[in-house]
Enzyme design. Sequence first.
Site, PDB file in Angstrom:
ATOM      1  N   HIS A   1      37.704  34.832  48.304  1.00 62.96           N
ATOM      2  CA  HIS A   1      38.704  33.974  47.671  1.00 62.96           C
ATOM      3  C   HIS A   1      39.076  32.848  48.630  1.00 62.96           C
ATOM      4  O   HIS A   1      39.103  33.037  49.846  1.00 62.96           O
ATOM      5  CB  HIS A   1      39.940  34.818  47.339  1.00 62.96           C
TER       6      HIS A   1
ATOM      7  N   CYS B   1      42.412  37.545  38.931  1.00 65.06           N
ATOM      8  CA  CYS B   1      42.736  38.586  39.916  1.00 65.06           C
ATOM      9  C   CYS B   1      43.469  39.833  39.425  1.00 65.06           C
ATOM     10  O   CYS B   1      42.923  40.928  39.427  1.00 65.06           O
ATOM     11  CB  CYS B   1      43.552  37.958  41.036  1.00 65.06           C
TER      12      CYS B   1
ATOM     13  N   ASP C   1      36.365  39.817  46.116  1.00 61.47           N
ATOM     14  CA  ASP C   1      37.146  38.800  45.412  1.00 61.47           C
ATOM     15  C   ASP C   1      36.291  37.551  45.193  1.00 61.47           C
ATOM     16  O   ASP C   1      35.767  36.967  46.152  1.00 61.47           O
ATOM     17  CB  ASP C   1      38.390  38.439  46.235  1.00 61.47           C
ATOM     18  N   ASP C   2      36.143  37.153  43.938  1.00 68.51           N
ATOM     19  CA  ASP C   2      35.487  35.889  43.571  1.00 68.51           C
ATOM     20  C   ASP C   2      34.002  35.826  43.942  1.00 68.51           C
ATOM     21  O   ASP C   2      33.470  34.731  44.146  1.00 68.51           O
ATOM     22  CB  ASP C   2      36.195  34.692  44.221  1.00 68.51           C
TER      23      ASP C   2
ATOM     24  N   HIS D   1      47.619  43.040  44.835  1.00 68.87           N
ATOM     25  CA  HIS D   1      47.825  42.079  43.751  1.00 68.87           C
ATOM     26  C   HIS D   1      48.225  42.697  42.418  1.00 68.87           C
ATOM     27  O   HIS D   1      47.894  42.179  41.352  1.00 68.87           O
ATOM     28  CB  HIS D   1      46.596  41.183  43.573  1.00 68.87           C
TER      29      HIS D   1
ATOM     30  N   ARG E   1      42.194  43.883  38.450  1.00 67.85           N
ATOM     31  CA  ARG E   1      42.543  45.045  39.284  1.00 67.85           C
ATOM     32  C   ARG E   1      43.278  46.110  38.475  1.00 67.85           C
ATOM     33  O   ARG E   1      43.071  47.324  38.678  1.00 67.85           O
ATOM     34  CB  ARG E   1      43.383  44.581  40.476  1.00 67.85           C
TER      35      ARG E   1
ATOM     36  N   LYS F   1      43.247  43.619  49.531  1.00 64.74           N
ATOM     37  CA  LYS F   1      44.093  42.841  48.612  1.00 64.74           C
ATOM     38  C   LYS F   1      44.571  43.728  47.472  1.00 64.74           C
ATOM     39  O   LYS F   1      43.771  44.296  46.741  1.00 64.74           O
ATOM     40  CB  LYS F   1      43.299  41.655  48.078  1.00 64.74           C
TER      41      LYS F   1
ATOM     42  N   ASP G   1      35.715  41.212  41.383  1.00 67.10           N
ATOM     43  CA  ASP G   1      36.816  41.179  40.415  1.00 67.10           C
ATOM     44  C   ASP G   1      36.621  40.156  39.303  1.00 67.10           C
ATOM     45  O   ASP G   1      37.206  40.280  38.230  1.00 67.10           O
ATOM     46  CB  ASP G   1      38.158  40.949  41.119  1.00 67.10           C
ATOM     47  N   ASN G   2      35.809  39.132  39.562  1.00 71.46           N
ATOM     48  CA  ASN G   2      35.530  38.113  38.547  1.00 71.46           C
ATOM     49  C   ASN G   2      34.402  37.233  39.073  1.00 71.46           C
ATOM     50  O   ASN G   2      33.881  37.456  40.168  1.00 71.46           O
ATOM     51  CB  ASN G   2      36.765  37.283  38.203  1.00 71.46           C
TER      52      ASN G   2
ATOM     53  N   LYS H   1      34.426  31.764  37.456  1.00 74.71           N
ATOM     54  CA  LYS H   1      35.731  32.419  37.439  1.00 74.71           C
ATOM     55  C   LYS H   1      36.654  31.762  36.408  1.00 74.71           C
ATOM     56  O   LYS H   1      36.630  30.554  36.211  1.00 74.71           O
ATOM     57  CB  LYS H   1      36.367  32.318  38.826  1.00 74.71           C
TER      58      LYS H   1
ATOM     59  N   SER I   1      46.833  37.201  46.548  1.00 78.37           N
ATOM     60  CA  SER I   1      45.780  36.263  46.927  1.00 78.37           C
ATOM     61  C   SER I   1      46.159  35.505  48.202  1.00 78.37           C
ATOM     62  O   SER I   1      47.332  35.193  48.438  1.00 78.37           O
ATOM     63  CB  SER I   1      45.514  35.269  45.794  1.00 78.37           C
TER      64      SER I   1
END
Length: 504
Positions: free
Chosen positions: A246, A84, A44-45, A139, A88, A137, A297-298, A312, A162
């Site tokens: 994140h 997010c 994540d992130d 989401h 996904r 996670k 994810d980003n 992001k 998140s």
Amino acid sequence: MHPLISSTHFLFAVIAVGASLGFASGAANAADPPRPNVILIFIDDMGYGDVGFNGATVPQTPNLDRMASEGMKFTDFYVGCAVCSGSRAVLLTGCHYQRLSMNAVLFPNSTHGLHPDEVTIADMLKSSGYDTACVGKWHLGHLPPCLPTDQGFDSYFGIPYSNDMWRDPANKIADDVELRLGVTRDDLANGHKQKEVVPLMRGDEIVEYPADQTTITKRYTEEAIRYINQSRSSPFFLYLPHTMVHRPLAVSPAFDNPDKELITNAIEEVDWSVGEILKAVKAAGIENETLILFTSDNGAAVGSSLPLRARKASVYDGGIREPTLMWWPGKIPAGSVCKEVAASIDVLPTLAGLCGGELPSWTIDGKDIWPLMSGEAGATSPHNAYVLMHGPGTVRSGKWKFYPWQEGKSKSKRDNTRRARSTFPVQLYDTVADIGETTNVAEDHPEIVQRLTEAYETAVAEINQNRRPNAEMIRPSDALSPERPPRPAKNVPQNKSEKQNVGV
């Protein structure tokens, strides 16, 4: 036919399927597919510049760097959304999230999530005889019928959205729930919720509240290793979407180094986790039968997306071009680099061919990238034009990155450029000569601008005409409000990772 596609859209859908699925039919029906175990690690992130294999010296990522030396690095790998939930949805379904009528970000007060009739990687592989598990996670919807166990996963352990969000009182509470930081059963019954205080779930029940985020990376890793060891004798799919990095950032005591930035510690703990997964696979003797994919994810929220532009939430490369590795000893060439355009949307159709999975009968948008992953001589990107509708929109085609809008007009606060902006009505960048997207050359290449404008408009029109429904989440009629709680007072004591005394 997808049970929720109307007959008026069926002819258009069939035409689109012919274009978008024709590439995969041969792979999916190939005799005796190898059927590897699949481990999909989704950070994540994490930004492009957060890892050693992309040139970072801080943080240190020796396990990821070793994975790169033993596998393949993708330099031009894109996700389908710069935030997010959309990212996904794209990864797990092989479809643009707009086609699925999904929001880019879901919240605990969201009413709709991923429709259970959509075919996820887990659905596809489970139907092909795989065991499936999600650890981390989710989401894509925190209530039935949108939880992981409604979407093809045999089991689930993780935070459902998140880690800066809050609890929805509608979620089930396990009889043996572990309550922490002063929270009581009465607090739960009265609808306790607070920003950055989130539940940990197993299956469809909350088993810990608030989740101890300082140990979450460690516990996800331990859960994943247990699953690998118990599933080693049959093909399995393990989806490991980490909560970190994140915000709010948190690390276990072993990585709480006061001499380093917290983001550095968090990335280094994620790197440790990857190392532990690789060790477990090798110790189980299944490395030659296991494909491991690693990406984010980003773009970076706290860390670095350099040398790419922006971060992001932006559709400049810093928001959607991700650090990516593929590892499968004996099948993916060690120490190799792929510079072709590929994307997370391609994972599902690629696994269909490798694992003997059956592709859905309706339109998907991803393509089979196994020729790239396997190092096939002369293999090129299957994407003539990779179109994203997210935000103001963008297209990647070969070395070109196109934006159908004027520089400075996206209203994004995540663009880190400080130079004078072009006043030309669209943008075009040569990502090979200009990786930081600094010089707009649209005016010099009108034929490319025209081609990519048409590609963008055609793709957007097709998706808008063939959207499929999302699913309404089921709330108990007596559930208390899930609405966003007020922000806590600024003088609430904090440590590096958690609010204290959240039960008061």
